[in-house]
Design an enzyme around this catalytic site. Sequence first.
Site, PDB file in Angstrom:
ATOM      1  N   HIS A 123       2.438   2.243  -7.764  1.00  0.00           N
ATOM      2  CA  HIS A 123       3.260   2.777  -6.674  1.00  0.00           C
ATOM      3  C   HIS A 123       3.032   4.285  -6.547  1.00  0.00           C
ATOM      4  O   HIS A 123       3.046   4.838  -5.442  1.00  0.00           O
ATOM      5  CB  HIS A 123       4.736   2.491  -6.929  1.00  0.00           C
ATOM      6  CG  HIS A 123       5.167   1.109  -6.576  1.00  0.00           C
ATOM      7  ND1 HIS A 123       4.987   0.558  -5.318  1.00  0.00           N
ATOM      8  CD2 HIS A 123       5.781   0.148  -7.310  1.00  0.00           C
ATOM      9  CE1 HIS A 123       5.470  -0.666  -5.293  1.00  0.00           C
ATOM     10  NE2 HIS A 123       5.951  -0.944  -6.491  1.00  0.00           N
ATOM     11  N   GLU A 165       3.983  -3.166  -2.142  1.00  0.00           N
ATOM     12  CA  GLU A 165       4.249  -4.030  -3.298  1.00  0.00           C
ATOM     13  C   GLU A 165       3.000  -4.807  -3.719  1.00  0.00           C
ATOM     14  O   GLU A 165       2.742  -4.999  -4.914  1.00  0.00           O
ATOM     15  CB  GLU A 165       5.386  -5.001  -2.988  1.00  0.00           C
ATOM     16  CG  GLU A 165       6.756  -4.405  -3.129  1.00  0.00           C
ATOM     17  CD  GLU A 165       7.047  -3.945  -4.554  1.00  0.00           C
ATOM     18  OE1 GLU A 165       6.604  -4.607  -5.509  1.00  0.00           O
ATOM     19  OE2 GLU A 165       7.707  -2.907  -4.706  1.00  0.00           O
ATOM     20  N   ASP A 173      16.010  -6.589   1.019  1.00  0.00           N
ATOM     21  CA  ASP A 173      14.744  -6.281   0.359  1.00  0.00           C
ATOM     22  C   ASP A 173      13.846  -5.466   1.282  1.00  0.00           C
ATOM     23  O   ASP A 173      12.633  -5.669   1.326  1.00  0.00           O
ATOM     24  CB  ASP A 173      14.047  -7.575  -0.090  1.00  0.00           C
ATOM     25  CG  ASP A 173      12.869  -7.326  -1.021  1.00  0.00           C
ATOM     26  OD1 ASP A 173      12.906  -6.358  -1.790  1.00  0.00           O
ATOM     27  OD2 ASP A 173      11.891  -8.111  -0.954  1.00  0.00           O
ATOM     28  N   HIS A 208       1.813  -2.035 -12.466  1.00  0.00           N
ATOM     29  CA  HIS A 208       2.432  -2.210 -11.151  1.00  0.00           C
ATOM     30  C   HIS A 208       3.181  -0.947 -10.741  1.00  0.00           C
ATOM     31  O   HIS A 208       2.956  -0.393  -9.655  1.00  0.00           O
ATOM     32  CB  HIS A 208       3.394  -3.404 -11.197  1.00  0.00           C
ATOM     33  CG  HIS A 208       4.235  -3.586  -9.983  1.00  0.00           C
ATOM     34  ND1 HIS A 208       4.007  -4.581  -9.064  1.00  0.00           N
ATOM     35  CD2 HIS A 208       5.323  -2.902  -9.519  1.00  0.00           C
ATOM     36  CE1 HIS A 208       4.903  -4.508  -8.095  1.00  0.00           C
ATOM     37  NE2 HIS A 208       5.727  -3.479  -8.359  1.00  0.00           N
ATOM     38  N   GLU A 209       4.076  -0.474 -11.605  1.00  0.00           N
ATOM     39  CA  GLU A 209       4.906   0.668 -11.240  1.00  0.00           C
ATOM     40  C   GLU A 209       4.094   1.954 -11.092  1.00  0.00           C
ATOM     41  O   GLU A 209       4.318   2.738 -10.172  1.00  0.00           O
ATOM     42  CB  GLU A 209       6.022   0.858 -12.271  1.00  0.00           C
ATOM     43  CG  GLU A 209       7.056  -0.256 -12.260  1.00  0.00           C
ATOM     44  CD  GLU A 209       7.713  -0.440 -10.888  1.00  0.00           C
ATOM     45  OE1 GLU A 209       7.935   0.571 -10.185  1.00  0.00           O
ATOM     46  OE2 GLU A 209       7.984  -1.590 -10.525  1.00  0.00           O
ATOM     47  N   HIS A 250       9.291  -7.652  -1.321  1.00  0.00           N
ATOM     48  CA  HIS A 250       8.909  -8.397  -2.524  1.00  0.00           C
ATOM     49  C   HIS A 250       8.605  -9.863  -2.220  1.00  0.00           C
ATOM     50  O   HIS A 250       7.923 -10.527  -2.997  1.00  0.00           O
ATOM     51  CB  HIS A 250      10.017  -8.320  -3.580  1.00  0.00           C
ATOM     52  CG  HIS A 250      10.152  -6.984  -4.233  1.00  0.00           C
ATOM     53  ND1 HIS A 250      11.023  -6.017  -3.777  1.00  0.00           N
ATOM     54  CD2 HIS A 250       9.535  -6.451  -5.325  1.00  0.00           C
ATOM     55  CE1 HIS A 250      10.943  -4.945  -4.553  1.00  0.00           C
ATOM     56  NE2 HIS A 250      10.049  -5.185  -5.503  1.00  0.00           N
ATOM     57  N   TYR A 257       7.928   1.974   2.882  1.00  0.00           N
ATOM     58  CA  TYR A 257       8.496   0.913   2.066  1.00  0.00           C
ATOM     59  C   TYR A 257       9.476   0.045   2.852  1.00  0.00           C
ATOM     60  O   TYR A 257      10.672  -0.014   2.538  1.00  0.00           O
ATOM     61  CB  TYR A 257       9.160   1.511   0.827  1.00  0.00           C
ATOM     62  CG  TYR A 257       9.276   0.532  -0.314  1.00  0.00           C
ATOM     63  CD1 TYR A 257       8.157   0.086  -0.994  1.00  0.00           C
ATOM     64  CD2 TYR A 257      10.521   0.050  -0.710  1.00  0.00           C
ATOM     65  CE1 TYR A 257       8.264  -0.811  -2.044  1.00  0.00           C
ATOM     66  CE2 TYR A 257      10.643  -0.850  -1.753  1.00  0.00           C
ATOM     67  CZ  TYR A 257       9.509  -1.278  -2.417  1.00  0.00           C
ATOM     68  OH  TYR A 257       9.625  -2.180  -3.448  1.00  0.00           O
TER      69      TYR A 257
END
Length: 406
Positions: free
Chosen positions: A169, A189, A266, A165-166, A271, A180
């Site tokens: 990005h 995301e 957020d 996931h990271e 998210h 974002y």
Amino acid sequence: MSRTRPINCIIPPYLLEKLMESGDSEVRQAALDTLLTTARLRGERSLRRGLAELAAAPGDARRTIFDCEQSEDLSDAVMARSENGPESPDEVVNQAFEALGLTRDFYKEAFQRDSIDDRGMRLNAFVHFGRRVNNAFWDGSEMLFGDGDGVVLGNLAGSLTVAGHELTHGVVDHTSRFEYHNQSGALNESMADVFGSLVKQWSLKQTVEEADWLVGAEVWTPGIEGDALRSMKAPGTAYDNPLVGKDPQPDRMSRFVHLPDTPRGDNGGVHFNSGIPNKAFYATAVRIGGFAWEFTGRIWYEAMRASGPRDKFQDFADMTFQQAGRLFGVGSSEQAAVVAGWHEVEIQITGVPPGLTQPRSFAVNGHGGAGREADLAALTRQIAALSDKVTGLAKEMAALKVKGSR
């Protein structure tokens, strides 16, 4: 003018704020420390831009893992494992090393992508970052893994979907550059969740039916079985417990969450609302079947590469439809599945040919079965009808050419 993107982290602020209400003082303190750490890293992001450019230099995608030894000062970290070095006695170091390698190899094999930036970017990761930090971060140039508090989160390096996931990005940074915030941020995301899940599926050689479609299941609430940070198959059902409450992700546009475009909001619910395109990907993949990275993943990857920073859900849905046609043919079953997948989350593809119209209703069972078979049968009939029309038009055009040449 494009906005500067905040630092990416797997645990959203609303969950950390929820943990601040915990009756466990250690959980509260860990949440507070993580929020403060996240805020500090966000403030340092502009200072790290030079590091990101340096890291982007060609480097044969070599991995290096550093041990922070519970410090948050990266300059104090010591090298714990390098690309050609021996295994570390610290299993956390080895887990991070393996996760970076699997993610790198997945992108190489599935999409012929040479590391994060497609130019052989070096992959650096820092483990044991801070004390009981309940997060993992992509800071624009490298990975940071917290150890978790042992109650809500375990060691973050222990989840392949978290690492995938990271690192994704970073791929977004070098492709669409989705801003974002709001819908573009939710797409950012979602891409991270999609390809984080696919890394795991690819490593285990799982079909769409065999995959669990969960993100962070290995490290989320280690004392509670069967839950995860997010579910792509059924957003809103990943967890439900006294520690953090119920998963708030929506799974369709009529449940879209409207929040302020601020860090506490957020960034407009990135998210939260990522659950909508996540479900569209799952719904498409389960209709196509097979290995998700070979078909649906390819469509989403090419759509990500072709998208722009401010694209919204509708823009991206339309782009996946276009890419499915380019990759598998206009009117193909893959393209029809894309239409059906987005329809399931209440987004209608723009400009669908009359012969490939969306059926009025699809069985939303999440498991295929009789409902899915009926849907596919209807789509097959529509595709056949469209093919007959195209063949007929081709014959008419040929006849006109012959007539005109006489």
